[in-house]
Design a protein around this motif. Structure first.
Motif, PDB file in Angstrom:
ATOM      1  N   ASP A 124       0.834  -1.195   0.000  1.00  6.95           N
ATOM      2  CA  ASP A 124       0.000   0.000   0.000  1.00  6.95           C
ATOM      3  C   ASP A 124       0.879   1.258   0.000  1.00  6.95           C
ATOM      4  N   GLU A 125       0.276   2.351  -0.410  1.00  6.29           N
ATOM      5  CA  GLU A 125       1.035   3.583  -0.633  1.00  6.29           C
ATOM      6  C   GLU A 125       1.626   4.138   0.651  1.00  6.29           C
ATOM      7  N   SER A 126       1.072   3.758   1.784  1.00  5.66           N
ATOM      8  CA  SER A 126       1.562   4.311   3.047  1.00  5.66           C
ATOM      9  C   SER A 126       3.013   3.904   3.303  1.00  5.66           C
ATOM     10  N   ILE A 127       3.408   2.710   2.845  1.00  7.89           N
ATOM     11  CA  ILE A 127       4.791   2.268   3.037  1.00  7.89           C
ATOM     12  C   ILE A 127       5.735   3.121   2.196  1.00  7.89           C
ATOM     13  N   ASP A 128       5.352   3.357   0.941  1.00 11.41           N
ATOM     14  CA  ASP A 128       6.175   4.232   0.094  1.00 11.41           C
ATOM     15  C   ASP A 128       6.279   5.628   0.698  1.00 11.41           C
ATOM     16  N   ALA A 129       5.187   6.113   1.264  1.00 12.69           N
ATOM     17  CA  ALA A 129       5.206   7.449   1.885  1.00 12.69           C
ATOM     18  C   ALA A 129       6.166   7.477   3.070  1.00 12.69           C
ATOM     19  N   LEU A 130       6.180   6.415   3.872  1.00 15.57           N
ATOM     20  CA  LEU A 130       7.098   6.344   5.014  1.00 15.57           C
ATOM     21  C   LEU A 130       8.550   6.361   4.537  1.00 15.57           C
ATOM     22  N   ASN A 176       9.603   9.755   3.379  1.00 16.24           N
ATOM     23  CA  ASN A 176       9.789  10.675   4.513  1.00 16.24           C
ATOM     24  C   ASN A 176      10.995  10.304   5.371  1.00 16.24           C
ATOM     25  N   ALA A 199       5.754  -1.802   9.247  1.00 13.62           N
ATOM     26  CA  ALA A 199       4.516  -1.970   8.460  1.00 13.62           C
ATOM     27  C   ALA A 199       4.610  -3.176   7.542  1.00 13.62           C
ATOM     28  N   GLU A 204       9.811   2.543  10.620  1.00 15.08           N
ATOM     29  CA  GLU A 204       8.349   2.423  10.592  1.00 15.08           C
ATOM     30  C   GLU A 204       7.889   1.665   9.349  1.00 15.08           C
ATOM     31  N   ALA A 205       8.559   1.910   8.218  1.00 16.37           N
ATOM     32  CA  ALA A 205       8.219   1.191   6.991  1.00 16.37           C
ATOM     33  C   ALA A 205       8.491  -0.304   7.153  1.00 16.37           C
TER      34      ALA A 205
END
Length: 202
Positions: free
Chosen positions: A77-83, A86, A95, A91-92
């Motif tokens: 999911d995109e949240s991992i790429d966002a982590l 950043n 996840a 945190e990635a």
């Protein structure tokens, strides 16, 4: 199941040389069920369908070979790429651990985990994870290249060269699948689709 594959391929090759295309296809078709992730086998079967003028089956088979290639996976999911973007690498990783707990055999997730480990400088751990991804999916082009790159980091030049040579072979196989699909589409009267497919192969 591996003991079934080689005899069937050899028998299929014999039938092909004898011009017995339907018999050759009969040897390969059951392997789709037993070895659904074998891109090379699917490409061969696609060419047999073309030779036997079974163009719709050829299109279907080449499409399958292209779609199952791991570089076409929706990896995470995109949240991992966002982590990662950043800089929140730990945190990635956490996840990804959650996702892998539910889907431990996802080579794309394992390779993403290896990517982060590599960014953190944990080269040996990254290599282990890329190797694991490739055990699950040997034709994973991106993981093959990145494994080679990480071998270079530890000055294992020969191992790196082996991975880069393998990457060339995998890439050639995928290009062949696209070209085969384009031929099958053209022969099936789908010229516009064939042109688009050729564009993807280049």
């Amino acid at each position: 199941k591996d003991y079934l594959q080689l005899p069937a391929q050899r028998l299929g090759a014999i039938y092909f040389k004898e011009g017995r295309l339907d018999d050759a296809i009969e040897q390969y078709e059951p392997m789709k069920e037993h070895y659904p992730d074998d891109i090379s086998m699917l490409v061969t079967l696609g060419h047999l369908y073309v030779a036997a003028h079974r163009y719709s089956k050829a299109v279907e088979t080449f499409n399958t070979a292209i779609l199952i290639h791991p570089d076409n996976f929706i990896s995470q999911d995109e949240s991992i790429d966002a982590l990662i973007q950043n800089g929140d690498l730990q945190e990635a990783l956490d996840a990804l651990d959650v996702l892998l707990a539910d889907q431990p055999d996802r080579p794309d997730l394992i390779a993403k985990q290896a990517d982060i480990l590599s960014m953190l400088g944990a080269t040996s751990d990254a290599i282990t994870q890329y190797q694991q991804a490739l055990r699950i999916c040997p034709d994973f082009l991106e993981a093959t290249i990145k494994l080679g790159t990480n071998y270079l980091r530890i000055h294992a030049e020969q191992l790196a060269a082996q991975q880069f040579n393998k990457a060339v072979e995998i890439n050639d196989m995928i290009v062949e699948a696209y070209l085969g699909l384009a031929v099958a589409q053209k022969l099936a009267g789908r010229a516009a689709e064939a042109v688009n497919t050729l564009g993807l192969a280049c």
